[in-house]
Design an enzyme around this catalytic site. Structure first.
Site, PDB file in Angstrom:
ATOM      1  N   ASP A 111     -17.902  17.056  -8.515  1.00  0.00           N
ATOM      2  CA  ASP A 111     -18.631  17.364  -7.279  1.00  0.00           C
ATOM      3  C   ASP A 111     -20.112  17.018  -7.400  1.00  0.00           C
ATOM      4  O   ASP A 111     -20.584  16.659  -8.490  1.00  0.00           O
ATOM      5  CB  ASP A 111     -18.443  18.839  -6.891  1.00  0.00           C
ATOM      6  CG  ASP A 111     -18.607  19.802  -8.072  1.00  0.00           C
ATOM      7  OD1 ASP A 111     -19.151  19.386  -9.117  1.00  0.00           O
ATOM      8  OD2 ASP A 111     -18.208  20.956  -7.943  1.00  0.00           O
ATOM      9  N   ASP A 135     -16.137  33.326  -6.329  1.00  0.00           N
ATOM     10  CA  ASP A 135     -15.319  33.485  -5.116  1.00  0.00           C
ATOM     11  C   ASP A 135     -13.996  32.714  -5.204  1.00  0.00           C
ATOM     12  O   ASP A 135     -13.305  32.541  -4.209  1.00  0.00           O
ATOM     13  CB  ASP A 135     -16.110  33.061  -3.868  1.00  0.00           C
ATOM     14  CG  ASP A 135     -16.476  31.578  -3.869  1.00  0.00           C
ATOM     15  OD1 ASP A 135     -16.111  30.856  -4.831  1.00  0.00           O
ATOM     16  OD2 ASP A 135     -17.113  31.125  -2.899  1.00  0.00           O
ATOM     17  N   HIS A 145     -13.613  29.509  -6.141  1.00  0.00           N
ATOM     18  CA  HIS A 145     -13.634  28.062  -5.896  1.00  0.00           C
ATOM     19  C   HIS A 145     -13.451  27.271  -7.180  1.00  0.00           C
ATOM     20  O   HIS A 145     -13.857  27.710  -8.260  1.00  0.00           O
ATOM     21  CB  HIS A 145     -14.902  27.628  -5.140  1.00  0.00           C
ATOM     22  CG  HIS A 145     -16.177  27.632  -5.917  1.00  0.00           C
ATOM     23  ND1 HIS A 145     -17.242  28.444  -5.611  1.00  0.00           N
ATOM     24  CD2 HIS A 145     -16.605  26.889  -6.974  1.00  0.00           C
ATOM     25  CE1 HIS A 145     -18.250  28.207  -6.431  1.00  0.00           C
ATOM     26  NE2 HIS A 145     -17.893  27.272  -7.279  1.00  0.00           N
ATOM     27  N   GLU A 152     -14.382  25.694  -1.488  1.00  0.00           N
ATOM     28  CA  GLU A 152     -14.625  27.107  -1.182  1.00  0.00           C
ATOM     29  C   GLU A 152     -13.397  27.744  -0.523  1.00  0.00           C
ATOM     30  O   GLU A 152     -12.498  27.026  -0.062  1.00  0.00           O
ATOM     31  CB  GLU A 152     -15.832  27.206  -0.232  1.00  0.00           C
ATOM     32  CG  GLU A 152     -17.149  26.752  -0.853  1.00  0.00           C
ATOM     33  CD  GLU A 152     -17.749  27.766  -1.832  1.00  0.00           C
ATOM     34  OE1 GLU A 152     -16.986  28.489  -2.507  1.00  0.00           O
ATOM     35  OE2 GLU A 152     -18.988  27.821  -1.920  1.00  0.00           O
TER      36      GLU A 152
HETATM   37  C1  GLP Z   1     -20.172  25.565  -9.613  1.00  0.00           C
HETATM   38  C2  GLP Z   1     -19.379  24.251  -9.778  1.00  0.00           C
HETATM   39  C3  GLP Z   1     -17.988  24.490 -10.278  1.00  0.00           C
HETATM   40  C4  GLP Z   1     -18.053  25.526 -11.369  1.00  0.00           C
HETATM   41  C5  GLP Z   1     -18.441  26.851 -10.795  1.00  0.00           C
HETATM   42  C6  GLP Z   1     -18.710  27.916 -11.833  1.00  0.00           C
HETATM   43  O1  GLP Z   1     -20.655  25.799  -8.361  1.00  0.00           O
HETATM   44  N1  GLP Z   1     -19.324  23.446  -8.597  1.00  0.00           N
HETATM   45  O2  GLP Z   1     -17.412  23.281 -10.730  1.00  0.00           O
HETATM   46  O3  GLP Z   1     -16.793  25.680 -11.977  1.00  0.00           O
HETATM   47  O4  GLP Z   1     -19.477  26.752  -9.867  1.00  0.00           O
HETATM   48  O5  GLP Z   1     -19.949  27.741 -12.430  1.00  0.00           O
HETATM   49  P1  GLP Z   1     -20.399  28.479 -13.754  1.00  0.00           P
HETATM   50  O6  GLP Z   1     -19.584  27.910 -14.843  1.00  0.00           O
HETATM   51  O7  GLP Z   1     -21.847  28.149 -13.906  1.00  0.00           O
HETATM   52  O8  GLP Z   1     -20.154  29.905 -13.532  1.00  0.00           O
END
Ligand code: GLP
Length: 263
Positions: free
Chosen positions: A67, A136, A138, A143
């Site tokens: 992403d 949440d 995702h 989302e």
């Molecule tokens: C982000 C990314 C995801 C990631 C998630 C968790 O927004 N787009 O790919 O898995 O949120 O992030 P973190 O590992 O920093 O908790």
């Protein structure tokens, strides 16, 4: 789905590096799907350490990102293009042009998303897809409410995700509202999904993802429909799993031939 509960982040990193080694030894021109966020960072560090010590090479591999934020150029420090370079690509022997990022500055968003999908297909698909999970539920930036058969497209972030990700920016208002993300169907086409999660703040999302109903309300739950998933958790992230003891028992009695570190 294989759910493995490990003592800490470094144990998760070691297991992920074992899985990567086995993958690239079997297929030197592996196609990776790379995730950002803090969850995979220790694993990327461990993989780089082992690659630099000559344990294996990544020189023939390539990668597709999950992403990207809309409106951030690739050289913006908080873009995912810059992030993945600084935490991983700059530290391994992958070719400079080996990583296909999503262009958050694309004028024609549908064309950029279609080109990205086309290039994954041209590469023969993703072999090993790294994933984290948002609080949440995702995955990538799909989302809650995302179509379970979605492809790469633009999405609007929830307020919760913008708050969660504000730690990388000066303030919440600096977190872009829009993102480009691989769709859930895109992710599901990867041959092996490797989800890494640590910390208590993710325990609820992990339980919903692994044991809850498959639902667009928890986009990560779609991985229950994938034939080959490995979920690596620390004790805190596993804390709300009903099957926690069973998962531990399964791992403790894993047949030797199924272990990752046999190659
Ligand atoms: C982000 C990314 C995801 C990631 C998630 C968790 O927004 N787009 O790919 O898995 O949120 O992030 P973190 O590992 O920093 O908790």
């Amino acid at each position: 789905m294989e759910v493995v509960i490990l003592p800490d982040e470094q144990a998760i990193a070691n297991a992920a590096a074992d899985i990567v080694k086995r993958q690239v030894v079997a297929k030197p021109n592996t196609v990776f799907g790379l995730a950002t966020g803090s969850s995979p960072v220790a694993a990327y560090r461990e993989i780089a350490k082992r690659q630099n010590s000559g344990d294996f090479t990544l020189s023939d591999t390539r990668a597709f990102m999950l992403d990207e934020y809309v409106g951030l150029p690739a050289d913006h420090p908080q873009s995912y293009a810059a992030f993945i370079r600084s935490v991983f690509i700059d530290h391994v022997d992958m070719r400079d042009d080996a990583v296909r990022t999503l262009n958050g500055m694309a004028q024609d968003v549908p064309a950029e998303c279609a080109a990205f999908e086309f290039e994954i297909a041209q590469a023969g698909g993703v072999d090993l897809q790294f994933l984290g999970i948002g609080s949440d539920g995702h995955i990538a930036f799909n989302e809650p409410g995302s179509s379970l058969v979605s492809r790469t497209r633009i999405k609007t972030l929830t307020e919760q995700t913008r708050i969660d990700n504000a730690r990388f920016f000066d303030s919440v208002s600096d977190v872009p509202r829009h993102v480009l993300t691989q769709g859930l169907a895109t992710i599901m086409e990867a041959r092996h999904l490797l989800m890494l999660v640590n910390g208590e703040s993710k325990a609820e999302a992990v339980a919903a993802c692994v044991e809850g109903p498959v639902s667009a309300m928890c986009p990560g739950s779609i991985i229950q429909m994938h034939p080959r998933v490995t979920v690596l958790l620390d004790e805190a992230a596993a804390g709300k799993l009903a099957l926690e003891d069973y998962f531990k028992e399964v791992y403790a009695h894993k047949p030797d031939w199924q272990r990752w570190n046999t190659s």
